[in-house]
Enzyme design. Structure first.
Site, PDB file in Angstrom:
ATOM      1  N   LEU A  93       0.828  -1.207   0.000  1.00 55.73           N
ATOM      2  CA  LEU A  93       0.000   0.000   0.000  1.00 55.73           C
ATOM      3  C   LEU A  93       0.859   1.252   0.000  1.00 55.73           C
ATOM      4  O   LEU A  93       2.013   1.239   0.429  1.00 55.73           O
ATOM      5  CB  LEU A  93      -0.907   0.033   1.237  1.00 55.73           C
ATOM      6  CG  LEU A  93      -1.808  -1.177   1.466  1.00 55.73           C
ATOM      7  CD1 LEU A  93      -1.202  -2.120   2.493  1.00 55.73           C
ATOM      8  CD2 LEU A  93      -3.196  -0.750   1.914  1.00 55.73           C
ATOM      9  N   ASP A  94       0.264   2.332  -0.478  1.00 56.51           N
ATOM     10  CA  ASP A  94       0.896   3.639  -0.362  1.00 56.51           C
ATOM     11  C   ASP A  94      -0.186   4.677  -0.118  1.00 56.51           C
ATOM     12  O   ASP A  94      -1.239   4.654  -0.761  1.00 56.51           O
ATOM     13  CB  ASP A  94       1.678   4.004  -1.620  1.00 56.51           C
ATOM     14  CG  ASP A  94       2.489   5.270  -1.422  1.00 56.51           C
ATOM     15  OD1 ASP A  94       3.550   5.194  -0.770  1.00 56.51           O
ATOM     16  OD2 ASP A  94       2.059   6.341  -1.880  1.00 56.51           O
ATOM     17  N   THR A  95       0.081   5.585   0.826  1.00 58.50           N
ATOM     18  CA  THR A  95      -0.866   6.647   1.153  1.00 58.50           C
ATOM     19  C   THR A  95      -0.183   7.995   1.009  1.00 58.50           C
ATOM     20  O   THR A  95       0.914   8.195   1.528  1.00 58.50           O
ATOM     21  CB  THR A  95      -1.390   6.488   2.593  1.00 58.50           C
ATOM     22  OG1 THR A  95      -2.064   5.229   2.710  1.00 58.50           O
ATOM     23  CG2 THR A  95      -2.363   7.606   2.950  1.00 58.50           C
ATOM     24  N   SER A 135      -3.321   3.728  -2.386  1.00 61.36           N
ATOM     25  CA  SER A 135      -3.260   2.720  -3.440  1.00 61.36           C
ATOM     26  C   SER A 135      -2.959   1.366  -2.822  1.00 61.36           C
ATOM     27  O   SER A 135      -2.112   1.256  -1.929  1.00 61.36           O
ATOM     28  CB  SER A 135      -2.162   3.091  -4.449  1.00 61.36           C
ATOM     29  OG  SER A 135      -1.976   2.057  -5.388  1.00 61.36           O
TER      30      SER A 135
END
Length: 214
Positions: A83-85, A120
């Site tokens: 994940l990426d925030t 994402s």
């Protein structure tokens, strides 16, 4: 988790304690293998493209680690979840503040405004069919969750006091909605857990598609 004679293992590609807690919240068993990649945005890279690229890069990096360390055993399926925030305001990505001045600039810009929090999620399905086979990527799934967050107007003393708590230093956008930064949030539209770092509903739906018990 087993599908016939094939066992399935979930690997979270993140060392974030917040993501670990969220995944545990939905009763999923998993291992952790953190990713270490260059998170510098490309020049003029749109924020959506950036977070999608980051999540996929993390998944691929952990996939490579697992293959090289022989952690994938024969007749085993591994789902790597990455994940990426990112916090985004007017097309600009706000990462983790490196200095107090950078943090104060972020808070001043976010004060009284709506901003976006993009998370994402990228999953890679890795499979090893037998003792002589090389693990390979069998499938991948990805999605993006966009949540809008509105800050109340902030004064200089509030910004200073928040910095002194130490909480902003490892947070995208310089704040944690699940922590002391919650007092800055006037309202939000979308997924609360996505702002924390892992959209629970959407992630659970995806893991269910892979046959993982929730």
């Amino acid at each position: 988790m087993k599908d016939g004679n094939i066992s399935t293992k979930l690997v979270l590609a993140s060392a974030s304690p917040r993501r670990k807690e969220l995944l545990e919240q939905i009763g999923v068993s998993f291992d952790i293998c953190s990713a270490n990649i260059d998170e510098t945005p490309y020049e003029k890279e749109p924020p959506v493209d950036y977070v999608l690229r980051m999540a996929k890069s993390k998944a691929l990096e952990v996939c490579s680690k697992l293959k090289q360390s022989s952690l994938i055993v024969p007749a085993e399926r591994v789902i790597v979840l990455a994940l990426d925030t990112s916090v985004v305001l007017d097309g600009s990505i706000f990462g983790k503040p490196g200095t107090r001045a950078e943090f104060e600039s972020m808070m001043t810009q976010l004060s009284g405004c709506y901003h976006e929090v993009l998370t994402s999620v990228h999953a890679l399905e890795i499979f090893s069919s037998g003792s002589q086979s090389v693990p390979f990527i069998q499938s991948e799934k990805a999605f993006l969750v966009n949540t809008k967050v509105k800050f109340k107007p902030l004064c200089a003393s509030e910004i200073e006091a928040y910095w002194l708590t130490g909480e902003p230093k490892d947070k995208a956008g310089g704040y944690g909605i699940q922590g002391k930064g919650a007092i800055f949030v006037e309202r939000f539209e979308g997924s609360y857990s996505s702002v924390v770092g892992l959209p629970l509903k959407e992630t659970a739906d995806m893991l269910f598609q892979y046959g993982i018990d929730i």
